[in-house]
Motif scaffolding. Sequence first.
Motif, short mmCIF file in Angstrom:
data_model
loop_
_atom_site.label_atom_id
_atom_site.label_comp_id
_atom_site.label_asym_id
_atom_site.label_seq_id
_atom_site.Cartn_x
_atom_site.Cartn_y
_atom_site.Cartn_z
N ILE A 184 126.62 91.67 71.38
CA ILE A 184 127.14 90.31 71.54
C ILE A 184 126.59 89.37 70.48
O ILE A 184 127.31 88.53 69.94
CB ILE A 184 126.82 89.79 72.96
N LEU A 185 125.30 89.52 70.16
CA LEU A 185 124.64 88.62 69.21
C LEU A 185 124.74 89.11 67.76
O LEU A 185 124.03 88.61 66.89
CB LEU A 185 123.18 88.42 69.60
N ASN A 186 125.58 90.09 67.52
CA ASN A 186 125.83 90.62 66.17
C ASN A 186 124.59 91.20 65.50
O ASN A 186 124.42 91.07 64.29
CB ASN A 186 126.49 89.57 65.27
N MET B 231 119.17 82.62 67.15
CA MET B 231 119.28 82.68 68.60
C MET B 231 118.83 84.05 69.12
O MET B 231 118.14 84.14 70.12
CB MET B 231 120.73 82.38 69.00
N ALA B 232 119.25 85.10 68.42
CA ALA B 232 118.91 86.45 68.87
C ALA B 232 117.40 86.67 68.80
O ALA B 232 116.82 87.25 69.72
CB ALA B 232 119.65 87.48 68.03
N PHE B 233 116.79 86.20 67.71
CA PHE B 233 115.35 86.39 67.57
C PHE B 233 114.60 85.71 68.71
O PHE B 233 113.66 86.27 69.27
CB PHE B 233 114.87 85.85 66.22
N VAL B 234 115.02 84.51 69.06
CA VAL B 234 114.35 83.76 70.12
C VAL B 234 114.46 84.51 71.46
O VAL B 234 113.47 84.66 72.19
CB VAL B 234 114.94 82.34 70.24
N LEU B 235 115.63 85.00 71.78
CA LEU B 235 115.83 85.72 73.04
C LEU B 235 115.01 87.01 73.09
O LEU B 235 114.34 87.30 74.09
CB LEU B 235 117.31 86.04 73.24
N PHE B 236 115.03 87.77 72.01
CA PHE B 236 114.30 89.04 72.00
C PHE B 236 112.79 88.81 71.90
O PHE B 236 112.02 89.58 72.46
CB PHE B 236 114.81 89.94 70.88
N PHE B 237 112.37 87.77 71.21
CA PHE B 237 110.95 87.45 71.17
C PHE B 237 110.46 87.05 72.56
O PHE B 237 109.39 87.49 73.00
CB PHE B 237 110.67 86.32 70.17
N PHE B 238 111.22 86.22 73.25
CA PHE B 238 110.84 85.83 74.61
C PHE B 238 110.82 87.05 75.53
O PHE B 238 109.91 87.20 76.35
CB PHE B 238 111.79 84.77 75.17
N ALA B 239 111.81 87.92 75.41
CA ALA B 239 111.85 89.12 76.24
C ALA B 239 110.65 90.02 75.96
O ALA B 239 110.03 90.55 76.88
CB ALA B 239 113.15 89.88 76.00
N ALA B 240 110.30 90.19 74.69
CA ALA B 240 109.14 91.02 74.34
C ALA B 240 107.86 90.40 74.88
O ALA B 240 107.00 91.10 75.42
CB ALA B 240 109.05 91.18 72.82
N LEU C 267 120.28 98.55 79.31
CA LEU C 267 121.70 98.42 78.92
C LEU C 267 122.07 96.97 78.67
O LEU C 267 122.92 96.68 77.80
CB LEU C 267 122.60 99.04 79.99
N PHE C 268 121.47 96.05 79.39
CA PHE C 268 121.70 94.63 79.14
C PHE C 268 121.24 94.25 77.74
O PHE C 268 121.94 93.55 77.01
CB PHE C 268 120.98 93.78 80.20
N PHE C 269 120.05 94.73 77.34
CA PHE C 269 119.57 94.45 76.00
C PHE C 269 120.44 95.11 74.93
O PHE C 269 120.67 94.53 73.87
CB PHE C 269 118.11 94.88 75.83
N SER C 270 120.94 96.30 75.21
CA SER C 270 121.85 96.95 74.27
C SER C 270 123.15 96.16 74.11
O SER C 270 123.68 96.03 73.00
CB SER C 270 122.16 98.37 74.72
#
Length: 153
Positions: A110-112, A1-10, A102-105
Amino acid sequence: MAFVLFFFAAWFITTTFLIMPKKISIIENTFVLMVILIININWGWIIYEGMERIELTEESMNYTAFLLLRSVIIPLILVTQLNLVHKSNTIFVVLVSLIILLFFSSLTSILNIADYVKWNLGFDAIYYLLLHVIAYYSLLFIRKIAYKEVTYT
């Protein structure tokens, strides 16, 4: 889940940066991006590995999400912010980019992805404010150096 969110954000931040009209030249953008990237990677190495203030995950996909944050998202947010500062209110743009960072931090916690051992979001806020200042002054530095060309032969 974390990878998907950060990949989309990038992907989203990269696309936004590429599409937006830029007020800074490609050389200045590249210089600021490289300065922020070098500082961010070295800072991360010191805080995560050297001082052990934050523990990173062992899972490969979550660690890749952390690498996307460190190497793509943070530098591109700062370069995008520098391009937007020339268009609108400086304080508002800096505050919005600080809130996004700060949201990404907080998402990493939150996503461990990262466990804050001897660290908190206040330290992250100070670090991101310093990154904003460094980005701005590195832009001023490259502009000063670029306009100081040899005119006498």
